[in-house]
Design a protein around this motif. Sequence first.
Motif, PDB file in Angstrom:
ATOM      1  N   TRP A 133       6.415  29.298  12.180  1.00 28.71           N
ATOM      2  CA  TRP A 133       6.397  30.589  11.494  1.00 28.71           C
ATOM      3  C   TRP A 133       5.060  31.284  11.726  1.00 28.71           C
ATOM      4  O   TRP A 133       5.023  32.479  12.000  1.00 28.71           O
ATOM      5  N   ARG A 134       3.946  30.542  11.645  1.00 27.89           N
ATOM      6  CA  ARG A 134       2.629  31.125  11.874  1.00 27.89           C
ATOM      7  C   ARG A 134       2.471  31.586  13.331  1.00 27.89           C
ATOM      8  O   ARG A 134       1.856  32.617  13.585  1.00 27.89           O
ATOM      9  N   VAL A 135       3.013  30.826  14.270  1.00 31.65           N
ATOM     10  CA  VAL A 135       2.967  31.239  15.678  1.00 31.65           C
ATOM     11  C   VAL A 135       3.735  32.544  15.860  1.00 31.65           C
ATOM     12  O   VAL A 135       3.287  33.463  16.554  1.00 31.65           O
ATOM     13  N   GLY A 136       4.890  32.645  15.214  1.00 36.19           N
ATOM     14  CA  GLY A 136       5.667  33.889  15.285  1.00 36.19           C
ATOM     15  C   GLY A 136       4.908  35.061  14.700  1.00 36.19           C
ATOM     16  O   GLY A 136       4.909  36.163  15.263  1.00 36.19           O
ATOM     17  N   GLN A 137       4.238  34.846  13.570  1.00 35.77           N
ATOM     18  CA  GLN A 137       3.435  35.908  12.963  1.00 35.77           C
ATOM     19  C   GLN A 137       2.283  36.308  13.893  1.00 35.77           C
ATOM     20  O   GLN A 137       1.972  37.496  14.036  1.00 35.77           O
ATOM     21  N   GLY A 138       1.659  35.313  14.524  1.00 30.51           N
ATOM     22  CA  GLY A 138       0.582  35.615  15.470  1.00 30.51           C
ATOM     23  C   GLY A 138       1.087  36.392  16.674  1.00 30.51           C
ATOM     24  O   GLY A 138       0.400  37.306  17.161  1.00 30.51           O
ATOM     25  N   ASN A 139       2.276  36.058  17.161  1.00 29.36           N
ATOM     26  CA  ASN A 139       2.859  36.794  18.288  1.00 29.36           C
ATOM     27  C   ASN A 139       3.134  38.252  17.907  1.00 29.36           C
ATOM     28  O   ASN A 139       2.886  39.166  18.708  1.00 29.36           O
ATOM     29  N   GLU A 172      -1.228  48.992  20.206  1.00 27.03           N
ATOM     30  CA  GLU A 172      -2.292  49.879  19.736  1.00 27.03           C
ATOM     31  C   GLU A 172      -3.323  50.133  20.839  1.00 27.03           C
ATOM     32  O   GLU A 172      -3.785  51.265  21.023  1.00 27.03           O
ATOM     33  N   LYS A 173      -3.651  49.092  21.598  1.00 27.51           N
ATOM     34  CA  LYS A 173      -4.613  49.254  22.693  1.00 27.51           C
ATOM     35  C   LYS A 173      -4.057  50.190  23.763  1.00 27.51           C
ATOM     36  O   LYS A 173      -4.768  51.068  24.273  1.00 27.51           O
ATOM     37  N   ALA A 174      -2.770  50.030  24.096  1.00 28.76           N
ATOM     38  CA  ALA A 174      -2.150  50.888  25.109  1.00 28.76           C
ATOM     39  C   ALA A 174      -2.146  52.346  24.649  1.00 28.76           C
ATOM     40  O   ALA A 174      -2.492  53.253  25.423  1.00 28.76           O
ATOM     41  N   TRP A 175      -1.777  52.596  23.399  1.00 30.26           N
ATOM     42  CA  TRP A 175      -1.739  53.973  22.909  1.00 30.26           C
ATOM     43  C   TRP A 175      -3.135  54.562  22.796  1.00 30.26           C
ATOM     44  O   TRP A 175      -3.325  55.763  23.043  1.00 30.26           O
ATOM     45  N   SER A 176      -4.122  53.760  22.448  1.00 27.94           N
ATOM     46  CA  SER A 176      -5.486  54.300  22.382  1.00 27.94           C
ATOM     47  C   SER A 176      -5.962  54.688  23.776  1.00 27.94           C
ATOM     48  O   SER A 176      -6.633  55.710  23.950  1.00 27.94           O
ATOM     49  N   ARG A 177      -5.598  53.900  24.783  1.00 34.02           N
ATOM     50  CA  ARG A 177      -5.964  54.257  26.152  1.00 34.02           C
ATOM     51  C   ARG A 177      -5.234  55.515  26.598  1.00 34.02           C
ATOM     52  O   ARG A 177      -5.810  56.379  27.271  1.00 34.02           O
ATOM     53  N   GLU A 179       1.510  39.954  15.651  1.00 36.59           N
ATOM     54  CA  GLU A 179       0.202  40.601  15.540  1.00 36.59           C
ATOM     55  C   GLU A 179      -0.355  40.938  16.917  1.00 36.59           C
ATOM     56  O   GLU A 179      -0.879  42.037  17.131  1.00 36.59           O
ATOM     57  N   GLN A 180      -0.235  40.003  17.872  1.00 34.10           N
ATOM     58  CA  GLN A 180      -0.729  40.263  19.229  1.00 34.10           C
ATOM     59  C   GLN A 180       0.045  41.403  19.885  1.00 34.10           C
ATOM     60  O   GLN A 180      -0.539  42.237  20.579  1.00 34.10           O
TER      61      GLN A 180
END
Length: 127
Positions: A51-57, A66-71, A59-60
């Motif tokens: 479950w934590r791995v899924g939450q981390g995925n 967000e990084k793509a849209w900021s670029r 988030e990533q």
Amino acid sequence: MSQSGGLPFAQDLPPQGGYQPIRYKRNLPARGPGGIAIFAGVTAICAYGFWRVGQGNLEQRELRREKAWSRIHLVPLLLAEADRDVYRREKAMVAREKEIMKDVPDWEAGKSVYNTKRYTPSSFVVL
């Protein structure tokens, strides 16, 4: 010979009802949780980890989005900054060319070496 020294002889006999049974089995107390409890614990820990791995995925994935849209939103700003830099460098280059070639007659500083009216950016930048 039934008597020894005048005392009556008494044979050592078992007590009435017999001796207590001999305990020969191991009597170890149960230590720790049983196998089912351990299996349930390991399963719960693995489920929580997945479950934590899924939450981390998730988030990533959100951070990459967000990084793509900021670029994407920064591209016009970066292009404008690059255009201002190129303009400033070309103006300085023309000024240097005028200074160097001031004694040469019929020299036009900044004139394109190409025989076209289209804009052709320089292929290298002189720093």
